[in-house]
Scaffold this active site. Sequence first.
Site, PDB file in Angstrom:
ATOM      1  N   ASP A  48       0.871  -1.173   0.000  1.00 43.25           N
ATOM      2  CA  ASP A  48       0.000   0.000   0.000  1.00 43.25           C
ATOM      3  C   ASP A  48       0.915   1.231   0.000  1.00 43.25           C
ATOM      4  OD1 ASP A  48      -2.069   1.784   0.024  1.00 43.25           O
ATOM      5  OD2 ASP A  48      -3.164   0.843   1.665  1.00 43.25           O
TER       6      ASP A  48
HETATM    7  C1  BGC Z   1      -4.952   3.446   0.034  1.00 42.33           C
HETATM    8  C2  BGC Z   1      -5.111   2.527  -1.173  1.00 42.33           C
HETATM    9  C3  BGC Z   1      -4.948   3.332  -2.432  1.00 42.33           C
HETATM   10  C4  BGC Z   1      -3.608   3.999  -2.420  1.00 42.33           C
HETATM   11  C5  BGC Z   1      -3.308   4.815  -3.672  1.00 42.33           C
HETATM   12  C6  BGC Z   1      -3.687   4.276  -0.044  1.00 42.33           C
HETATM   13  O1  BGC Z   1      -3.713   5.275   0.920  1.00 42.33           O
HETATM   14  O2  BGC Z   1      -4.971   2.690   1.209  1.00 42.33           O
HETATM   15  O3  BGC Z   1      -6.352   1.905  -1.135  1.00 42.33           O
HETATM   16  O4  BGC Z   1      -5.114   2.497  -3.556  1.00 42.33           O
HETATM   17  O5  BGC Z   1      -3.537   4.881  -1.306  1.00 42.33           O
HETATM   18  O6  BGC Z   1      -4.069   5.974  -3.690  1.00 42.33           O
END
Ligand code: BGC
Length: 669
Positions: A223
């Site tokens: 993530d």
């Molecule tokens: C989130 C993800 C997301 C990623 C990119 C993260 O903060 O948990 O779900 O895809 O950011 O924006």
Amino acid sequence: MGKLTLNDLTIDEKLRLLCSNGFWYTMDFGGKIPAVSVSDGPVGVRAERKNAQGETITLPSVSYPSTQSLANTWNTDCARLMGECLADDCYEKNVDILLAPGVNIKRHPLNGRNFEYFSEDPYLAGHMAKSYIEGVQSQGIGTCLKHFCCNNLEYNRFEQSSEVDERTLREIYYVPFEIALKAKPVSMMSAYNRVNGRYASENKKGFKVLREEFGFDGAMYSDWEAVRDRTVSAKAGCDIEFPFNQKNYDNLVKDFEEGKITEAEIDECAARVLSLAERCKEMQKGKGVKRTVENRLDAAQKIAEESMVLLKNDERILPVKKGTKVALFGCYAKPEKDMIAGDGSSKVVPLNKDFDLQTLLEKELGVKIPFESMYYYNKVLGTNGYAHWAAKPHLGRNYAAECEMNIICVGTGAPFEYEAGDRTDMRLPAVQERAILDLARINPNTVVVIFAGSPIDVSAWESKVKAIVYAGFCGERGSNALSNILCGKANPCGKLSETFPVNFECTSVNGTYTDTAVTCYSDGLDVGYRYYGRHREAVKYPFGYGLSYSEFAYSDLSIKADGLDAEVSFTVKNISDAYGKEIAQVYVSECSPKVYRPLKELKGFVKTALKAGESKKLSVKLDSRSFAYYSVADDGWTVNDGVYEIIVGSSCEDVKLIAKVKIKNGKIN
Ligand code: BGC
């Protein structure tokens, strides 16, 4: 460009491949290999690009109903359709992989990201996600199944450890991933949190289960900004770190030079990144945008219509008859865009901003409808602490008294439901509760529409109003869908994908929100309806519940078995004079289990459309997993001999038909 292999890359390139290129791309080494572009998210494409001035902007895109709303359709065709539409949006924005769907279990009703997830039930979440992935990928765009795993709370999300026993992981938290992986998503994303103490991006044991048992054959991403130690995460099988982090990359290179990670280990990740790029290129061959934007907006409306849940409808006050003098209240009826969506990475800049229930209802009902916004989120609009309508009787009060019916729109929205924090309360803001109560006192013919992405405690006002529609975060065509539902052009056919408890105090997680670093999943298998059933805890609206303007009768349950496969058949008849859709649910319960088991578990469902008076024979297939539990003693799925109930219900509590089957020597007889 021919197909490249690892032999065509230097070790420096392979190391670099393990870290992304900026925020949204994989490395391409100046065109040597294809770059992959990724973008959020589950309910619309949030593609960030630079404008002419070099500023980062988010491109507007169709805003679909939230994942929670999609789950409330209980319609895998809706999930597939939404996936197909999202693929078109991706093509238009040069996005190769959509960072969706998220399938984490809704263990905690206050989780800030509940609106982004499907359900408290792993079977429902898994099957909706599987169809969504099939929809996106059938059009040649990749998906990213997230967030693996046990990402069930936002509180202290970079550090908190979800402490879960092996059986619960296998039977609850892994299952939606396991089912969704049958659709072969090209990638997955690990979570922010720790799982049993290990950062999710370093979850070697979990990644092994995904690859060796669940057949995951794509690339695993971290993530965003979740990686602590790039070497440890790469060794665990996290293939790409997003976004690029110079320090982590430098450390990875240093660790390689010091022998802390081998070239073979680097190769494993790099090979998966390479094949991700090839796979995306292959998938897109001969494909492209299929639907016009207008078609996609229509799809968003259809999904929204199927997702809305009629929670209460006393005296059949809904649908509103043509010509009824209605007064409309609450800022959510003409919301700013943030009012009908959650906040964070899934937030979409919609194409259209005109969400206007007043105009739509006026058109549909053929009458002038007075409107008073009353409040703004949790603030009273007006002076001296009173709303305009309260301070100036010629406004709201008169409308409420003079009209035949009040419709009041309430809810949460981005300031309450967002990534990186949890809701603090299951109740609506006090000003909204007070507004409902005041209107209902003036005119008992009050209908409440809730715009939210998670369960709401309705106990302060529910008994005082005639009808409640849960509109969810319904996307940019939500007002059209809602107007159709309220006026009877569409018959409500959504059901709850998560329980609405009476209040937070009676949930399994009450009182567990105390430690900053650790969340102990002491509820084990008893998540959602499994908990309320076990503890005989009354709920406000059970899992799988939702009313319709039609009525349905169930009959003729029969079971045809072959080994541990079974076909459960029954008849559903529409006994009303309105066309409608019913969602029949099949639960399985072991009558006298030799190990701890939830009282009943969803193992199948079917949604069917029935004309007035029509009946249909429906069937749901069960297999060995429908009866099995995960034996920690044997490290595998086990079906015990014994008697099992097959329960057909219109919700988890409203049981319509029951049959018993006996399993002996691994066979149903
Ligand atoms: C989130 C993800 C997301 C990623 C990119 C993260 O903060 O948990 O779900 O895809 O950011 O924006």
